[in-house]
Design a protein around this motif. Sequence first.
Motif, PDB file in Angstrom:
ATOM      1  N   VAL A  41       0.837  -1.200   0.000  1.00 57.70           N
ATOM      2  CA  VAL A  41       0.000   0.000   0.000  1.00 57.70           C
ATOM      3  C   VAL A  41       0.872   1.250   0.000  1.00 57.70           C
ATOM      4  O   VAL A  41       0.611   2.216  -0.715  1.00 57.70           O
ATOM      5  CB  VAL A  41      -0.981  -0.017   1.193  1.00 57.70           C
ATOM      6  N   ASN A  42       1.948   1.245   0.785  1.00 58.73           N
ATOM      7  CA  ASN A  42       2.858   2.397   0.832  1.00 58.73           C
ATOM      8  C   ASN A  42       3.506   2.645  -0.528  1.00 58.73           C
ATOM      9  O   ASN A  42       3.644   3.794  -0.962  1.00 58.73           O
ATOM     10  CB  ASN A  42       3.920   2.205   1.917  1.00 58.73           C
ATOM     11  N   LYS A  43       3.930   1.575  -1.199  1.00 59.69           N
ATOM     12  CA  LYS A  43       4.513   1.726  -2.531  1.00 59.69           C
ATOM     13  C   LYS A  43       3.491   2.290  -3.510  1.00 59.69           C
ATOM     14  O   LYS A  43       3.802   3.156  -4.329  1.00 59.69           O
ATOM     15  CB  LYS A  43       5.032   0.382  -3.045  1.00 59.69           C
ATOM     16  N   SER A  44       2.268   1.806  -3.441  1.00 59.59           N
ATOM     17  CA  SER A  44       1.205   2.276  -4.317  1.00 59.59           C
ATOM     18  C   SER A  44       0.900   3.754  -4.053  1.00 59.59           C
ATOM     19  O   SER A  44       0.722   4.542  -4.985  1.00 59.59           O
ATOM     20  CB  SER A  44      -0.055   1.434  -4.109  1.00 59.59           C
ATOM     21  N   HIS A  79       1.302   6.901  -6.605  1.00 52.32           N
ATOM     22  CA  HIS A  79       0.193   7.814  -6.872  1.00 52.32           C
ATOM     23  C   HIS A  79       0.576   9.262  -6.571  1.00 52.32           C
ATOM     24  O   HIS A  79       0.142  10.179  -7.266  1.00 52.32           O
ATOM     25  CB  HIS A  79      -1.055   7.405  -6.081  1.00 52.32           C
ATOM     26  N   GLU A  80       1.369   9.473  -5.538  1.00 52.39           N
ATOM     27  CA  GLU A  80       1.808  10.824  -5.199  1.00 52.39           C
ATOM     28  C   GLU A  80       2.662  11.416  -6.322  1.00 52.39           C
ATOM     29  O   GLU A  80       2.549  12.596  -6.649  1.00 52.39           O
ATOM     30  CB  GLU A  80       2.567  10.832  -3.870  1.00 52.39           C
ATOM     31  N   GLU A  81       3.523  10.591  -6.942  1.00 47.42           N
ATOM     32  CA  GLU A  81       4.313  11.063  -8.089  1.00 47.42           C
ATOM     33  C   GLU A  81       3.403  11.455  -9.254  1.00 47.42           C
ATOM     34  O   GLU A  81       3.602  12.498  -9.890  1.00 47.42           O
ATOM     35  CB  GLU A  81       5.286   9.972  -8.544  1.00 47.42           C
ATOM     36  N   LYS A  82       2.396  10.609  -9.508  1.00 49.10           N
ATOM     37  CA  LYS A  82       1.462  10.902 -10.592  1.00 49.10           C
ATOM     38  C   LYS A  82       0.676  12.181 -10.289  1.00 49.10           C
ATOM     39  O   LYS A  82       0.452  13.002 -11.188  1.00 49.10           O
ATOM     40  CB  LYS A  82       0.505   9.733 -10.807  1.00 49.10           C
ATOM     41  N   ILE A  83       0.280  12.365  -9.047  1.00 51.13           N
ATOM     42  CA  ILE A  83      -0.463  13.569  -8.664  1.00 51.13           C
ATOM     43  C   ILE A  83       0.413  14.806  -8.853  1.00 51.13           C
ATOM     44  O   ILE A  83      -0.050  15.839  -9.344  1.00 51.13           O
ATOM     45  CB  ILE A  83      -0.976  13.449  -7.215  1.00 51.13           C
ATOM     46  N   ALA A  84       1.690  14.695  -8.511  1.00 58.08           N
ATOM     47  CA  ALA A  84       2.609  15.827  -8.696  1.00 58.08           C
ATOM     48  C   ALA A  84       2.739  16.175 -10.179  1.00 58.08           C
ATOM     49  O   ALA A  84       2.745  17.357 -10.562  1.00 58.08           O
ATOM     50  CB  ALA A  84       3.969  15.509  -8.096  1.00 58.08           C
TER      51      ALA A  84
END
Length: 160
Positions: free
Chosen positions: A27-30, A34-39
């Motif tokens: 979950v942490n990796k996912s 997702h945080e990179e994609k959001i950025a």
Amino acid sequence: MLPVGGIIVGVAALLLAAYAAVTLSKVNKSVAAHEEKIAKIESIEAQATSAAADAAKANKTIVDYARQTQDGFNTVGNELAKLREELTKMEAQKKAAPVAGKKSSEPVVAGPDEYVIKAGDTFSKIAAAQGLKASDISAVNPGVDSSKLHVGQKIKLPAK
């Protein structure tokens, strides 16, 4: 038996804890992905907002240029209308050219590079008096018959 049950419960708890730790790691990796994609999405959104602002500014500039161009055309159109009106007035003020055979009360005046025929003139005599060639006079007066010249008629003279 109670101690055996406690051991079983403890082992089950350890297995559940290990499974939870593995799942939590996934979950942490996912979440990190997702945080990179959001950025990236936020960066693209900022670029799109900037591009929209630039497009709005360019559109305003184009509208200003279109208005200025139309104003220029209107000004030029008005000036052309004034010139046309003045030209029409000037043409109306021109006097009709004397018609051959009709007597005019005003003398015929030669303009630049013109000559007014006098009694006894021929292309040869005119050419000799003007320092020209008769053939050059004939060339600039293609519709004039040199044998049928009449007094008061204007002819063109070639440039010297």
